[in-house]
Design an enzyme around this catalytic site. Structure first.
Site, short mmCIF file in Angstrom:
data_model
loop_
_atom_site.label_atom_id
_atom_site.label_comp_id
_atom_site.label_asym_id
_atom_site.label_seq_id
_atom_site.Cartn_x
_atom_site.Cartn_y
_atom_site.Cartn_z
N LYS A 222 0.84 -1.20 0.00
CA LYS A 222 0.00 0.00 0.00
C LYS A 222 0.88 1.26 0.00
O LYS A 222 0.65 2.20 -0.77
CB LYS A 222 -0.85 -0.04 1.26
CG LYS A 222 -2.02 0.87 1.27
CD LYS A 222 -2.98 0.36 2.34
CE LYS A 222 -3.76 1.45 2.99
NZ LYS A 222 -4.48 0.96 4.17
N CYS A 381 36.61 17.73 32.11
CA CYS A 381 36.47 19.17 31.90
C CYS A 381 36.04 19.85 33.21
O CYS A 381 36.84 19.91 34.13
CB CYS A 381 35.54 19.44 30.73
SG CYS A 381 35.97 20.99 29.88
N HIS A 515 37.76 16.42 26.38
CA HIS A 515 36.59 15.52 26.31
C HIS A 515 36.96 14.23 25.58
O HIS A 515 36.71 14.11 24.37
CB HIS A 515 35.44 16.23 25.58
CG HIS A 515 34.82 17.32 26.38
ND1 HIS A 515 33.84 17.09 27.30
CD2 HIS A 515 35.08 18.65 26.41
CE1 HIS A 515 33.49 18.24 27.87
NE2 HIS A 515 34.24 19.19 27.35
N GLU A 517 35.51 11.48 25.58
CA GLU A 517 34.34 10.75 25.08
C GLU A 517 34.07 11.03 23.60
O GLU A 517 33.46 10.22 22.92
CB GLU A 517 33.10 11.08 25.93
CG GLU A 517 32.51 12.49 25.78
CD GLU A 517 33.17 13.52 26.69
OE1 GLU A 517 34.32 13.32 27.11
OE2 GLU A 517 32.51 14.56 26.96
N1 GLN Z 1 32.59 25.49 32.34
C1 GLN Z 1 33.94 25.03 32.21
C2 GLN Z 1 34.76 25.92 31.30
O1 GLN Z 1 34.22 26.63 30.49
C3 GLN Z 1 34.00 23.60 31.74
C4 GLN Z 1 33.45 23.41 30.37
C5 GLN Z 1 33.15 21.97 30.07
O2 GLN Z 1 33.02 21.16 30.99
N2 GLN Z 1 33.00 21.64 28.81
O3 GLN Z 1 35.96 25.88 31.36
#
Ligand code: GLN
Length: 543
Positions: A222, A381, A515, A517
């Site tokens: 369909k 961070c 980061h 991740e």
């Molecule tokens: N707020 C913090 C900074 O600007 C960490 C930023 C974050 O964790 N991405 O340095």
């Protein structure tokens, strides 16, 4: 010459177009083709960098420092191809460029219009830098019928004429809802959505129908008849038990075969899917499990920590264990009793990145708990910055230690940096400058201390990781913090900026300014996450 696959969505948002694009790209790649995926976002922000994680989910950062849509994270994780600034465009950026050109007088007196100026800019973006590719998948954000996405649809329509007939393909992702009262799957929303798309001049070649129940042959026929596509080009996309099962599932439904057929490619090699079989096997057949607590601010919306979630899953795959994630609201932990109750059953604690003061005392208390109870701790961070503030306050005796991000402080353990070195030279920022695009962004190298824990984890002393932050641990405090048991085991190549901190007297205590991740992939789990989950597993055997 590259072939182009345009992916649009209909009926509702959140159908998983990004995952679909990533899965199809992975399947084409598994046949030996070179692929790249691009995301077109119709909103007016220049990039998602200034948008709330609650509204838009995480901001994914590329090596070259672009703040992009989180779908680019799926693309990287599924294909292993590192995304670039040139893989994500928004209406905001297109208009910004056009208006700058107009102000410079580059249009030589012409009236600047959506067609052709905006549509040309979209087409240019799609076609740029694609010579060495076999397939470019272009995902259009939003849902067909949105006012904002009209110029993008028009650009696709034009491109389908500009390019050769067998050089483009249009895939429309729709929803086939199940109506429990009638006990039926309903095809009408798909029919309407395709009608909307064809009214814009785009006839889809292939329909990917998201459904909770298998699509019966009659309904498939369909949809094919009403939407003017071959029956084989109506592909059912049932909900999968994990996102990593999606490529194999779509392959089973014939998606990649049908795509190649539509392009007139009949000499395609067989796909090599063993690495997908392996990760699905690791995911489905764990030999143990661990529970990780993530103490953050945006825990109400998991998309806000998308890459983090995936990196933890990859760490689990590396160790063949299931990772249960407890998302814990840092604000609740301002109360220490509540904190102990929630944190005691955990095998490891992670404080992720974040912005602003709200919940910070809860994060600091979580670091303290992990330090005092020898529970594996990973700070990312802002999480690393909080680990330094905790160490300063509770071990190094600097009672009023804080970060200038939360307001004026006498002891700025963490402070805003206004200049730093990049590969191109010195980068400068004003404290009162724009918020958009002005953080330390993208890949930066770091040097690791030879005998440190992190050097063992990475099995290297030279690393490169992606950054997104405005503040840094203040190097004037390094000596005092090291007296308090922290070790700055990773520094920027010029030795000016602390990149990694660890506690040598603790089983697993690592904070990173970047980061990690963002670079973890299922086939190549990030060493820090693999090691962190291993530490959680060791911890689970103790408790
Ligand atoms: N707020 C913090 C900074 O600007 C960490 C930023 C974050 O964790 N991405 O340095």
């Amino acid at each position: 010459m590259a072939r182009f696959i345009f992916i649009t969505g209909g009926v509702v948002s959140s159908l998983g177009k990004g995952l679909m694009a990533a899965s199809l790209a992975a399947l084409l790649q598994s046949r030996g083709y070179r692929v790249r995926i691009r995301k077109f976002d119709p909103y007016l922000n220049v990039d998602p960098g200034t948008m709330s994680p609650y509204q838009h989910g995480e901001v994914y950062v590329t090596d070259d420092g672009a703040e992009t849509d989180l779908d680019l994270g799926h693309y990287e994780r599924f294909t292993g191809v590192s995304a670039k600034q040139s893989d994500n465009i928004t209406s905001g950026r297109i208009y910004q460029n056009i208006i700058q050109k107009e102000r410079r007088g580059d249009y030589l007196g012409a009236t600047v219009q959506v067609i052709p100026h905006v549509t040309d800019a979209i087409k240019e973006f799609a076609l740029a830098d694609t010579d060495d590719l076999d397939f470019v998948l272009c995902e259009i954000g939003g849902t067909v019928g949105d006012i904002e996405s009209l110029p993008f649809m028009e650009a696709i329509r034009q491109l389908r004429n500009d390019l050769e007939p067998e050089q483009t393909l249009s895939i429309h992702v729709t929803l086939v809802p199940y109506i429990a009262a009638a006990g039926e799957l309903k095809t009408k929303p798909t029919q309407h959505s395709v009608r909307e798309l064809t009214s814009l001049g785009i006839q889809p070649d292939l329909l990917l129908c998201r459904c909770e129940h298998p699509l019966p042959e009659t309904e498939r026929a369909k949809i094919a008849a009403f939407c003017n596509v071959r029956k084989q080009a109506v592909i059912q996309a049932l909900d999968a038990e994990s996102i990593y099962a999606v490529p194999l599932q779509y392959h089973g439904e014939g998606l990649d075969n049908e795509v190649l057929r539509a392009f007139g490619i009949d000499d395609a090699k067989e796909p090599e899917l063993s690495r997908w079989d392996d990760i699905v096997d690791r995911y489905n057949n764990p030999e143990g499990e661990v529970t990780i607590g993530v103490v953050g601010k945006y825990v109400g919306l998991q998309d806000a920590y998308k890459s983090l979630h995936e990196a933890l899953v990859h760490g689990g795959m590396a160790n063949r264990v299931k990772v249960n994630i407890k998302w814990l609201d840092a604000e609740v932990f301002e109360n220490e009793e509540e904190l102990a109750e929630d944190l005691e059953p955990l095998h490891a604690i992670l404080v992720p990145g974040g912005f602003g003061e709200r919940g910070s005392e809860g994060k600091i208390s979580s670091v303290k708990f992990a330090r005092e109870h020898n529970v594996p701790f990973f700070g990312i961070c802002l999480g690393m910055q909080m680990a330094c503030v905790e160490g300063a306050r509770n071990v190094a005796g600097i009672a009023s230690a804080s970060t200038t991000e939360f307001g004026d402080t006498k002891e700025p353990i963490v402070g805003m940096i206004t200049e730093w070195m990049t590969k191109e030279g010195l980068e400068k920022r004003g404290a009162d400058g724009d918020l958009g695009g002005t953080m330390r962004l993208g890949a930066y190298e770091a040097r690791l201390a030879a005998n440190s824990h992190v050097a063992a984890v990475y099995d290297d002393v030279k690393i490169s990781e992606r950054h997104r932050h405005r503040y840094e641990v203040n190097s004037n405090y390094i000596e005092k913090l090291e007296q308090g048991g922290l070790l700055f085991s990773g520094m920027s190549p010029d030795g000016a900026l602390p990149e990694i901190v660890e506690r040598p007297d603790h089983p697993w205590f690592i904070g990173v300014q970047f980061h990690p991740e963002l670079k973890s992939r299922p086939f190549d789990p990030h060493p820090l996450f693999a090691s962190f989950i291993k530490a959680a597993l060791d911890q689970s055997r103790l408790v």
